[in-house]
Enzyme design. Structure first.
Site, PDB file in Angstrom:
ATOM      1  CG  ASN A  23      24.736  -8.235 -40.138  1.00 59.71           C
ATOM      2  OD1 ASN A  23      25.246  -7.457 -40.934  1.00 59.71           O
ATOM      3  ND2 ASN A  23      23.775  -9.076 -40.461  1.00 59.71           N
ATOM      4  NE  ARG A  92      17.692  -0.805 -42.863  1.00 62.86           N
ATOM      5  CZ  ARG A  92      16.541  -0.191 -42.812  1.00 62.86           C
ATOM      6  NH1 ARG A  92      16.193   0.660 -43.743  1.00 62.86           N
ATOM      7  NH2 ARG A  92      15.705  -0.427 -41.833  1.00 62.86           N
ATOM      8  CB  CYS A 116      21.059  -5.634 -49.792  1.00 64.35           C
ATOM      9  SG  CYS A 116      22.748  -6.238 -49.902  1.00 64.35           S
ATOM     10  NE  ARG A 121      17.120  -3.698 -45.261  1.00 59.74           N
ATOM     11  CZ  ARG A 121      18.364  -4.163 -45.201  1.00 59.74           C
ATOM     12  NH1 ARG A 121      19.105  -4.193 -46.273  1.00 59.74           N
ATOM     13  NH2 ARG A 121      18.861  -4.597 -44.074  1.00 59.74           N
ATOM     14  N   PRO A 122      11.943   0.386 -44.182  1.00 62.64           N
ATOM     15  CG  PRO A 122       9.850   0.192 -43.186  1.00 62.64           C
ATOM     16  CD  PRO A 122      10.817  -0.541 -44.064  1.00 62.64           C
ATOM     17  CG  ASP A 124       8.214   2.213 -39.354  1.00 66.22           C
ATOM     18  OD1 ASP A 124       9.133   1.567 -39.897  1.00 66.22           O
ATOM     19  OD2 ASP A 124       7.164   1.683 -38.940  1.00 66.22           O
ATOM     20  CG  LEU A 125       9.562  -0.421 -36.174  1.00 66.38           C
ATOM     21  CD1 LEU A 125       9.902  -1.899 -36.312  1.00 66.38           C
ATOM     22  CD2 LEU A 125       8.343  -0.245 -35.273  1.00 66.38           C
ATOM     23  CG  ASP A 304      21.070 -11.750 -43.293  1.00 64.46           C
ATOM     24  OD1 ASP A 304      20.174 -11.241 -43.988  1.00 64.46           O
ATOM     25  OD2 ASP A 304      21.764 -11.089 -42.497  1.00 64.46           O
TER      26      ASP A 304
END
Ligand code: UD1
Length: 415
Positions: A23, A92, A116, A121-122, A124-125, A304
């Site tokens: 990540n 993603r 996943c 999981r939008p 918008d931010l 996670d």
């Protein structure tokens, strides 16, 4: 489809070296698009998600080599700013190219991301941030077109400390005119690692790791050498496997301060943890205690690690409650664990676990990366043979999982 076969129910024992953080590596790879010099990245994990990000960057015209955990990238001559769904649908983190492309070229055309299936999981931010920096976008046919002649620094408040939105906005703001302040931003170690990388390339970011990041935009960014931080989720997964199986292991190449919440919870269960430098040793207690978990943004307990912890809580005696506050669909592994004799009841965002039983091997299906890890931990502790279908999910986030577990004494192979 690949399958993971585990024939084992004995304590794990030995030492394991943790790979670089997935990540952290993914956003840093994306940030290479901001730069015009040679970038050398060390401690890059060998994972299928990293392969996809390399394909994405190569598709855009970035020159990349990757060998023995070292990746070189040169993004001087980007030839393309459009990404199709066959690439973005696979991870993603593909959406993290939008900030750099927008900042450097004033335009990006990117299919909305996959990844996943742990929640809606939008984005918008991310979009709110880009809009504040002056960008305009349209979304149609699952694709976003975003543009801006020149980004201007702004004050941006995030309604939730989203990791991806913080990273995307931070990257875009690095080449914007003037000062950007991101408030209520994410403070994960992976945010600090990205800021360190950008700063080494000539960026001016302060406050990363806190809930307020200040970015002073620069005209251009050059290359640098950078070592990606260790993967705290991989480290935590091995720690949980040690306690669940009643074993004792040494976990190397880690930053123990990134594991505080996980270590604290394992200590509550009764584990003994000793930290020294970039290593720790962990011993499982004979008698374990139940505990409750609530997932939170960093430094809270990581979402996670939630499913892996559930496998452990099935074996500690007593009743434990897990509350998932980050993703709404993160208990999909529960029916699979129940097939292995786990006693778990889910009610909305809570899972109540009766840890009084024992786990028994079964054929189960992995539904996402971390559920695959949870089922593997359960398989290591279960009586008899466990077969995990769709185990390719593990390869998304765990480098050499089978090899590392074999070296800890687990009878495990992937076919
Ligand atoms: C990153 C990690 C992922 C981890 C997650 C939370 C990577 C590649 N992935 O994912 O492993 O589980 O952080 O620690 O680093 N949200 C919105 N709008 C947005 C963005 C997010 O509502 O624009 C919501 C999400 O739906 C979710 C929550 O915010 O409920 C957290 O998401 P976020 O922190 O953005 O996670 P990711 O960056 O996708």
């Amino acid at each position: 489809m690949s399958r993971l076969i585990i024939n084992s129910s004995k304590p794990i024992d030995g030492e394991v070296s943790v790979s670089g953080s997935k990540n952290s590596a993914l956003p840093i790879l994306s940030a290479c698009l901001l730069t015009e010099g040679n970038v050398i990245l060390s401690n890059i994990p060998d994972l299928s998600d990293i392969d996809v990000m390399i394909q994405i960057l190569s598709n855009l015209g970035c020159k990349i080599t990757f060998e023995n955990s070292t990746l070189t990238a040169n993004a001087k001559n980007i030839t393309n700013i459009c990404l199709p769904y066959d690439l973005t649908g696979r991870i993603r983190a593909s959406f993290l190219v939008v900030g750099p492309l927008l900042a450097r070229f004033g335009h990006a055309s990117v299919s909305l991301p996959g990844g996943c299936t742990i929640g809606t999981r939008p984005v918008d931010l991310h979009l709110k941030g880009f809009k504040s920096l002056g960008a305009k976008y349209t979304i149609s046919d699952g694709k976003i077109d975003i543009e801006c002649k020149s980004l201007k620094g702004a004050r941006i408040y995030l309604d939730f400390p989203s990791v991806g939105a913080t990273q995307n906005i931070m990257m875009a703001a690095s080449l914007a005119e003037g000062e950007t302040i991101i408030e209520n931003c994410a403070s994960e170690p992976e945010i600090s690692d990205l800021a360190d990388f950008i700063n080494k390339c000539g960026g001016r970011i302060t406050g990363a790791g806190s809930d307020k990041i200040i970015i002073n935009g620069v005209k251009s960014l050059g290359g640098c050498s950078h070592t990606v931080i260790p993967d705290r989720i991989e480290a935590g997964t091995f720690m949980i496997a040690a306690v669940a199986s009643g074993g004792k292991i040494r976990v190397k190449n880690i930053n123990p301060s990134h594991l505080t919440s996980v270590s604290s919870k394992l200590t509550e269960i009764g584990a003994q943890i000793t930290e020294f430098g970039d290593e720790l040793s962990i011993f499982s207690p004979k008698i374990k205690k139940s505990t409750d978990i609530k997932t939170m943004p960093y430094p809270g307990f990581p979402t996670d690690m939630q499913s892996q912890f559930a496998s452990l809580l099935c074996l500690v005696g007593g009743t434990s409650v897990i509350t998932e506050t980050i993703f709404e669909n993160r208990f999909m592994y529960v029916p699979e664990l129940v097939r292995m004799n786990a006693k778990i009841k889910v009610d909305g965002r809570c899972a109540v676990i009766d840890g009084s039983g024992e786990l028994v091997g079964a054929e189960v299906n992995a539904t996402d990366l971390r559920s695959a890890a949870a089922l593997a931990i359960a398989g290591i502790c279960a009586k008899g043979k466990t077969v995990i279908n769709n185990s390719e999910f593990l390869n998304r986030g765990y480098s050499d999982f089978c090899k590392k577990m074999s070296m800890l004494g687990v009878d495990i192979y992937q076919e």
